[in-house]
Design an enzyme around this catalytic site. Sequence first.
Site, PDB file in Angstrom:
ATOM      1  NE  ARG A  62       4.315  27.495   1.053  1.00  0.00           N
ATOM      2  CZ  ARG A  62       3.370  28.113   0.327  1.00  0.00           C
ATOM      3  NH1 ARG A  62       3.724  29.046  -0.536  1.00  0.00           N
ATOM      4  NH2 ARG A  62       2.098  27.796   0.468  1.00  0.00           N
ATOM      5  CE  LYS A  85      -1.952   4.458   6.928  1.00  0.00           C
ATOM      6  NZ  LYS A  85      -3.161   4.899   7.621  1.00  0.00           N
ATOM      7  CD  GLU A 132     -11.633   5.779   5.485  1.00  0.00           C
ATOM      8  OE1 GLU A 132     -11.041   4.703   5.681  1.00  0.00           O
ATOM      9  OE2 GLU A 132     -11.141   6.708   4.807  1.00  0.00           O
ATOM     10  NE  ARG A 147      -2.408   1.150   3.543  1.00  0.00           N
ATOM     11  CZ  ARG A 147      -3.043   0.904   4.695  1.00  0.00           C
ATOM     12  NH1 ARG A 147      -4.308   0.531   4.686  1.00  0.00           N
ATOM     13  NH2 ARG A 147      -2.415   1.022   5.841  1.00  0.00           N
ATOM     14  CG  LEU A 162      -6.299   3.591   3.890  1.00  0.00           C
ATOM     15  CD1 LEU A 162      -5.479   4.540   3.008  1.00  0.00           C
ATOM     16  CD2 LEU A 162      -5.682   3.506   5.270  1.00  0.00           C
TER      17      LEU A 162
HETATM   18  N1  PDD Z   1      -4.930   4.472  10.300  1.00  0.00           N
HETATM   19  N2  PDD Z   1      -9.010   4.379   7.305  1.00  0.00           N
HETATM   20  C1  PDD Z   1      -8.220   5.406   7.690  1.00  0.00           C
HETATM   21  C2  PDD Z   1      -8.622   6.786   7.317  1.00  0.00           C
HETATM   22  C3  PDD Z   1      -7.034   5.144   8.406  1.00  0.00           C
HETATM   23  O1  PDD Z   1      -6.249   6.178   8.757  1.00  0.00           O
HETATM   24  C4  PDD Z   1      -6.700   3.817   8.750  1.00  0.00           C
HETATM   25  C5  PDD Z   1      -5.440   3.483   9.495  1.00  0.00           C
HETATM   26  C6  PDD Z   1      -7.569   2.791   8.348  1.00  0.00           C
HETATM   27  C7  PDD Z   1      -7.281   1.347   8.649  1.00  0.00           C
HETATM   28  O2  PDD Z   1      -6.220   0.851   7.860  1.00  0.00           O
HETATM   29  P1  PDD Z   1      -5.291  -0.354   8.378  1.00  0.00           P
HETATM   30  O3  PDD Z   1      -6.199  -1.456   8.745  1.00  0.00           O
HETATM   31  O4  PDD Z   1      -4.433  -0.657   7.235  1.00  0.00           O
HETATM   32  O5  PDD Z   1      -4.546   0.192   9.589  1.00  0.00           O
HETATM   33  C8  PDD Z   1      -8.700   3.105   7.617  1.00  0.00           C
HETATM   34  C9  PDD Z   1      -3.654   4.286  10.970  1.00  0.00           C
HETATM   35  C10 PDD Z   1      -3.648   3.127  11.923  1.00  0.00           C
HETATM   36  C11 PDD Z   1      -3.248   5.598  11.609  1.00  0.00           C
HETATM   37  O6  PDD Z   1      -3.426   6.608  10.956  1.00  0.00           O
HETATM   38  O7  PDD Z   1      -2.726   5.599  12.723  1.00  0.00           O
END
Ligand code: PDD
Length: 287
Positions: free
Chosen positions: A100, A149, A182, A52, A207
């Site tokens: 910048r 992400k 989500e 990812r 995500l």
């Molecule tokens: N966050 N959706 C969002 C917006 C997220 O930021 C995350 C994870 C998930 C879950 O993804 P995964 O199962 O791959 O951790 C879904 C991480 C843990 C964080 O920002 O700390």
Amino acid sequence: MTRIVYVNGAYKRYAEAAIHAEDRGFQFADAIYEVIEVRDGKLVDATQHLSRLNNSLAELAIPRPMSDAALRIIIARVIRLNAVRNGVVYMQVTRGAGPRDFALPPADTPPTLVVLARQLRAGMADERALEGIAVKTMPDPRWARCDIKTVMLLPAVLAKEEARKEGAREVWFLDPKGAITEGGSSNAWIVTDKGVLVTRQLDPSILPGVTRLTVLDVAKALGLNVEERPFNRSEALAAQEAFLTSATQTVMPIVKIDEKLVADGRPGAIAKRLRREFYRFAAFSGV
Ligand code: PDD
């Protein structure tokens, strides 16, 4: 306690680990990140997280700082230097530093890579899961590419803060049609009144959670009925169970949505079962 942080080729003491004042991650949130759980000294589902990470980089045309194999060596070293047995590894890649400018820098600008590891008290999430948590719904304020992400987390930070003020540990975002996308930092799930496990299908509004994928595997192996589709707030309020998934919490039961109890207000049997079985299906790799 974090003692040593990897920054651009060097292992620095925590207090001295720093990036350039004109790093594009700092100025533009022009950066992506990953969080991987460390459990009993091993990485959980690392291959999926690194894949990812590479997808996020490719979507934004940020050059890969190195191969997965090289990155794994750094991750392993950071974990060892910080003596982490149970906790997380956090890594962030930015488009690098330069004067910048909204225009992208020359393609040969070296990306910035930061890797840090942190010990967390083992059993903390387990204790929380015994009680379950509350969530608050609100309109999704984020951009149209939540499948990447990025570190552009201010909307989630503010939303989670608003939720926290009302005693909710997580926010559930609603799309313009009223369907839940989500959580602020997790994926959202319900078990309908008919016993069907539902989570939103992968689309740019969520995500693609690594934990989500493993939980889908667990659910299929347990023979549960699963539907990947949108569900709205009223369906969630009528659900038998609700829960969230993320690398730091695995499966966390949700017992309250907007001050209304989910079923009897206690963690549901399916969420508890998925949580129990999770590590039998997750992939562990040594560091
Ligand atoms: N966050 N959706 C969002 C917006 C997220 O930021 C995350 C994870 C998930 C879950 O993804 P995964 O199962 O791959 O951790 C879904 C991480 C843990 C964080 O920002 O700390």
